[in-house]
Write an enzyme that holds these catalytic residues in place. Structure first.
Site, PDB file in Angstrom:
ATOM      1  N   ASN A 191      -4.412 -20.973 -10.452  1.00 10.78           N
ATOM      2  CA  ASN A 191      -4.535 -21.282  -9.033  1.00 10.78           C
ATOM      3  C   ASN A 191      -3.308 -20.740  -8.302  1.00 10.78           C
ATOM      4  O   ASN A 191      -2.206 -21.263  -8.456  1.00 10.78           O
ATOM      5  CB  ASN A 191      -4.645 -22.799  -8.852  1.00 10.78           C
ATOM      6  CG  ASN A 191      -4.788 -23.222  -7.393  1.00 10.78           C
ATOM      7  OD1 ASN A 191      -4.648 -22.411  -6.483  1.00 10.78           O
ATOM      8  ND2 ASN A 191      -5.057 -24.489  -7.175  1.00 10.78           N
ATOM      9  N   HIS A 214     -11.688 -19.385  -2.991  1.00  7.54           N
ATOM     10  CA  HIS A 214     -10.405 -19.800  -3.537  1.00  7.54           C
ATOM     11  C   HIS A 214     -10.687 -20.385  -4.907  1.00  7.54           C
ATOM     12  O   HIS A 214     -11.613 -21.176  -5.081  1.00  7.54           O
ATOM     13  CB  HIS A 214      -9.747 -20.856  -2.652  1.00  7.54           C
ATOM     14  CG  HIS A 214      -8.691 -21.630  -3.374  1.00  7.54           C
ATOM     15  ND1 HIS A 214      -7.600 -21.036  -3.955  1.00  7.54           N
ATOM     16  CD2 HIS A 214      -8.578 -22.958  -3.647  1.00  7.54           C
ATOM     17  CE1 HIS A 214      -6.862 -21.954  -4.543  1.00  7.54           C
ATOM     18  NE2 HIS A 214      -7.434 -23.129  -4.371  1.00  7.54           N
ATOM     19  N   CYS A 236      -3.949 -24.121   0.030  1.00  6.00           N
ATOM     20  CA  CYS A 236      -4.857 -23.151  -0.580  1.00  6.00           C
ATOM     21  C   CYS A 236      -5.837 -22.531   0.420  1.00  6.00           C
ATOM     22  O   CYS A 236      -6.409 -21.474   0.153  1.00  6.00           O
ATOM     23  CB  CYS A 236      -5.631 -23.798  -1.727  1.00  6.00           C
ATOM     24  SG  CYS A 236      -4.567 -24.500  -3.008  1.00  6.00           S
TER      25      CYS A 236
END
Length: 327
Positions: free
Chosen positions: A284, A254, A113
């Site tokens: 996500n 993020h 991520c």
């Protein structure tokens, strides 16, 4: 030394929308359970036959158009992904061919991520040293093919998408990336992982039967880790530039979980109004999350010349980092 700056942004999300209600028909969950624990209401799922590089191409073309840059003028392509089209070759070289960016050298970055932030840092160094003039940084993930759709703890979280940034020299000394700060802690590698398919557990019938080719995670430990290190890395960036929390105009994170974002902002004393949130719509999207969010905020007119933008991301590894940029 030349400052690096984001000259253009782009994003892409597949057309198919998978809602919490849809998931409730697949696993033992409810819309209230998912929303209350994650803040996610829906996520996008790639079409059959659509691959990671396909999504990356669309995001890249949007970013190139905004930057007024032709694919042939790119010097370098960096793709941050853990879900490339295939193990070999890199997603970046496949993207290079699809774009027709013949002059560019291309490679992938694997930092989960936090990948697009890692890629942006690499691009900035090449720009600052004059080794490149135009760099395309992509975060692209097709995570719907890496989740166990019978595991309600993970399948509700992830979505597919791609975000892009064209990086080049800043138009002036007052604008551009001020600094970036990256960290890793391999002792926490086990809390978010795909164990199968590598040299330790090569692909086999046993690996597939045990679903070792799918994402597993310890959500509680990830939350504890994230809310500790993300405020620290934002403060590290501010201190490096002699700035205060109150100087931040926008924060682009993020987006893994709404609770994490809210807790980090609360610890820093940053109003939620300064944060661009789209987790409810996309879930996500791993490395794609940050550039998609930056692109949306940019195209919505939220980012004004001279604004101070703070970016932060955390991913498997564990890997995390921050960046400060003057728009």
């Amino acid at each position: 030394m030349i400052n690096a700056h984001v000259l253009g942004t782009g994003g892409y999300a597949p057309k198919r929308v998978l809602t919490n209600q849809d998931l409730a028909e697949m696993v033992d969950t409810t819309d209230a359970w998912i929303t209350g624990r994650t803040g996610i209401k829906q996520r996008r799922i790639a079409a059959e036959g659509e691959v990671t590089s396909d999504m990356a191409v669309i995001a890249a073309r949007h970013a190139l158009a905004m930057a007024g840059t032709a694919a042939e003028d790119l010097d370098m392509i960096i793709v941050a992904t853990v879900s490339a089209d295939m193990p070999l070759p890199s997603c970046a070289v496949i993207l290079q061919a699809k774009l027709g960016a013949r002059r560019a050298f291309a490679f992938d970055v694997s930092a989960a991520c936090a990948g697009s932030l890692y890629g942006l840092n690499i691009a900035a160094q090449f720009i600052k040293t004059g080794q490149a003039r135009r760099v395309l940084v992509i975060g692209a993930e097709l995570l719907s093919r890496l989740v166990d759709w019978s595991d309600r703890n993970t399948c509700v979280l992830f979505g597919d998408g791609a975000g892009a940034m064209v990086v080049g020299p800043s138009p002036g000394p007052e604008a551009g990336i001020l600094s970036m700060h990256l960290h890793s802690d391999g002792t926490a590698a086990g809390i978010l992982t795909i164990r199968g398919g590598g040299s330790q557990y090569p692909q086999s019938e046993d690996v597939l039967a045990r679903k070792m080719d799918k994402i597993t995670m310890n959500g509680r430990e990830i939350y504890k880790f994230a809310v500790r290190v993300l405020p620290e890395v934002i403060l590290e960036a501010l201190e490096a530039n002699g700035l205060e929390v109150t100087d931040i105009d926008h924060i682009v994170p993020h987006q893994a979980n709404a609770r994490i974002v809210e807790s980090v902002l609360g610890r820093l004393g940053i109003p939620i109004e300064k944060c661009w949130l789209n987790l409810d719509r996309y879930g996500n999207t791993s490395s794609a999350s940050l550039p998609i969010s930056l692109d949306e905020a940019n195209r919505a007119g939220r980012l004004k010349k001279g604004d101070l933008i703070a970016m932060m991301a955390i991913g498997a590894g564990m890997t995390w980092g921050s960046a400060l940029m003057r728009w």
